[in-house]
Design a protein around this motif. Structure first.
Motif, short mmCIF file in Angstrom:
data_model
loop_
_atom_site.label_atom_id
_atom_site.label_comp_id
_atom_site.label_asym_id
_atom_site.label_seq_id
_atom_site.Cartn_x
_atom_site.Cartn_y
_atom_site.Cartn_z
N ASP A 29 0.85 -1.19 0.00
CA ASP A 29 0.00 0.00 0.00
C ASP A 29 0.89 1.23 0.00
O ASP A 29 1.70 1.43 0.91
CB ASP A 29 -0.91 -0.01 1.23
N LEU A 30 0.73 2.09 -1.02
CA LEU A 30 1.53 3.31 -1.17
C LEU A 30 0.72 4.56 -0.86
O LEU A 30 1.01 5.63 -1.39
CB LEU A 30 2.09 3.39 -2.59
N VAL A 31 -0.28 4.46 -0.01
CA VAL A 31 -1.15 5.54 0.45
C VAL A 31 -2.11 5.99 -0.65
O VAL A 31 -3.32 5.89 -0.50
CB VAL A 31 -0.35 6.74 1.00
N LEU A 32 -1.59 6.48 -1.76
CA LEU A 32 -2.45 6.93 -2.85
C LEU A 32 -2.73 5.83 -3.86
O LEU A 32 -3.67 5.96 -4.66
CB LEU A 32 -1.82 8.13 -3.57
N ALA A 33 -1.96 4.80 -3.86
CA ALA A 33 -2.14 3.68 -4.79
C ALA A 33 -1.58 2.43 -4.12
O ALA A 33 -1.04 2.48 -3.01
CB ALA A 33 -1.44 3.94 -6.13
N ALA A 34 -1.71 1.32 -4.80
CA ALA A 34 -1.20 0.04 -4.31
C ALA A 34 -0.57 -0.70 -5.48
O ALA A 34 -0.95 -0.50 -6.64
CB ALA A 34 -2.30 -0.80 -3.67
N VAL A 35 0.39 -1.52 -5.17
CA VAL A 35 1.07 -2.32 -6.19
C VAL A 35 1.09 -3.77 -5.75
O VAL A 35 1.11 -4.08 -4.56
CB VAL A 35 2.51 -1.82 -6.46
N VAL A 36 1.06 -4.65 -6.73
CA VAL A 36 1.23 -6.08 -6.52
C VAL A 36 2.42 -6.51 -7.36
O VAL A 36 2.46 -6.25 -8.57
CB VAL A 36 -0.04 -6.87 -6.90
N TYR A 37 3.36 -7.16 -6.74
CA TYR A 37 4.56 -7.61 -7.43
C TYR A 37 4.88 -9.03 -7.00
O TYR A 37 4.34 -9.54 -6.01
CB TYR A 37 5.74 -6.67 -7.16
N GLU A 38 5.75 -9.66 -7.74
CA GLU A 38 6.11 -11.04 -7.44
C GLU A 38 7.45 -11.09 -6.73
O GLU A 38 8.36 -10.32 -7.01
CB GLU A 38 6.15 -11.87 -8.72
N SER A 39 7.53 -12.01 -5.79
CA SER A 39 8.76 -12.26 -5.06
C SER A 39 9.46 -13.48 -5.64
O SER A 39 8.80 -14.40 -6.12
CB SER A 39 8.46 -12.47 -3.58
N PRO A 40 10.78 -13.51 -5.62
CA PRO A 40 11.47 -14.69 -6.17
C PRO A 40 11.14 -15.98 -5.43
O PRO A 40 11.21 -17.06 -6.01
CB PRO A 40 12.96 -14.33 -6.03
N ARG A 41 10.76 -15.86 -4.15
CA ARG A 41 10.50 -17.05 -3.36
C ARG A 41 9.23 -16.85 -2.54
O ARG A 41 8.75 -15.73 -2.37
CB ARG A 41 11.69 -17.37 -2.46
N ALA A 42 8.72 -17.94 -2.01
CA ALA A 42 7.49 -17.90 -1.24
C ALA A 42 7.73 -17.19 0.09
O ALA A 42 8.85 -17.11 0.59
CB ALA A 42 6.97 -19.31 -1.00
N ALA A 43 6.64 -16.68 0.65
CA ALA A 43 6.73 -16.00 1.94
C ALA A 43 7.04 -17.01 3.04
O ALA A 43 6.51 -18.12 3.06
CB ALA A 43 5.41 -15.29 2.24
N GLY A 44 7.90 -16.61 3.94
CA GLY A 44 8.26 -17.49 5.04
C GLY A 44 9.30 -18.54 4.71
O GLY A 44 9.58 -19.40 5.55
N ALA A 45 9.86 -18.49 3.51
CA ALA A 45 10.88 -19.47 3.15
C ALA A 45 12.15 -19.22 3.94
O ALA A 45 12.58 -18.08 4.12
CB ALA A 45 11.17 -19.40 1.65
N ALA A 46 12.74 -20.29 4.43
CA ALA A 46 13.95 -20.17 5.25
C ALA A 46 15.18 -20.66 4.50
O ALA A 46 16.20 -20.96 5.12
CB ALA A 46 13.78 -20.97 6.54
N ALA A 47 15.11 -20.71 3.17
CA ALA A 47 16.26 -21.14 2.39
C ALA A 47 17.37 -20.09 2.49
O ALA A 47 17.14 -18.92 2.79
CB ALA A 47 15.86 -21.37 0.94
N TYR A 48 18.58 -20.54 2.20
CA TYR A 48 19.72 -19.63 2.30
C TYR A 48 19.60 -18.48 1.30
O TYR A 48 19.95 -17.34 1.61
CB TYR A 48 21.01 -20.41 2.05
N ALA A 49 19.10 -18.81 0.11
CA ALA A 49 18.95 -17.76 -0.90
C ALA A 49 17.95 -16.69 -0.47
O ALA A 49 18.02 -15.55 -0.92
CB ALA A 49 18.52 -18.38 -2.22
#
Length: 216
Positions: A113-133
């Motif tokens: 949320d950017l106050v006046l607008a919102a953005v959706v983007y992709e992350s290289p990995r899933a949320a909560g991933a504990a991999a080294y990368a």
């Protein structure tokens, strides 16, 4: 007695250090309001522009779409495409929606949320991933990769990239690839009947009406 006690308490509060501080703050606000009013009278155009800008910003902030609305919009688009046969779907719309669904299934969608607008983007990995990368800061996504990872922009209650990609979701442009270039696009005036044809249609009576008149 009560009135006099109240006045005494109020008088002591006004003469106290906290009361003097509140009085100075109120005096400053009153002076600022007076300056704003006088400035608006001297420059009404600038004042109207400022008020309009503040109102527009408030409306934009109040209508920022949520992450749940993006999920709902993506699922609605997928459902609408699922009702069509593969040959009639727009390849661009289908490819974009399938990309969103894959990122959603793997937990790689991010909402900001950017106050006046919102953005959706992709992350290289899933949320909560504990991999080294994921944990190593040297392997995280760089800022210059942001345009490629951006999926949608929410503004004024709508997700504009998804709306633009799915505007003609039931038109497969590959079916018209063999046509000449001038026949691949229809202009707005070509979607209406010709005026002369409409005039002739109004002049010619209906078949049933003509027969009815002859019978009478």
């Amino acid at each position: 007695m009560a009135t006099g006690g109240t006045r005494g308490v109020w008088g002591r509060f006004v003469r106290s250090r906290v009361g003097r501080w509140f009085g100075s703050v109120l005096h400053d606000y009153a002076a600022a309001a007076s300056d704003v009013t006088s400035g608006a009278r001297r420059r009404p155009g600038a004042a109207a522009l400022t008020v309009s800008s503040v109102a527009a910003a408030g409306a934009a902030a109040a209508t920022v779409p949520s992450a749940e609305s993006f999920d709902a919009a993506a699922l609605d688009a997928a459902a609408a495409l699922g009702l069509l046969s593969p040959g009639t779907r727009s390849p661009d719309a289908d490819r974009h929606v399938q990309r969103l669904l894959r990122r959603r299934a793997t937990g790689r969608l991010r909402y900001r949320d950017l106050v006046l607008a919102a953005v959706v983007y992709e992350s290289p990995r899933a949320a909560g991933a504990a991999a080294y990368a994921q944990r190593c800061r040297y392997l995280r996504a760089r800022w210059w990769e942001a345009p490629r990872r951006l999926l949608d922009v929410g503004f004024l209650g709508r997700w504009w990239v998804l709306r633009w990609r799915c505007r003609d979701y039931d038109v497969n442009e590959r079916e018209f690839a063999a046509l000449p270039e001038r026949l691949r696009r229809l202009r707005r005036h070509q979607l209406r009947s010709h005026p002369q044809r409409e005039g002739v249609r109004r002049q010619v009576p209906a078949r049933g009406g003509a027969e009815g008149g002859a019978g009478r």
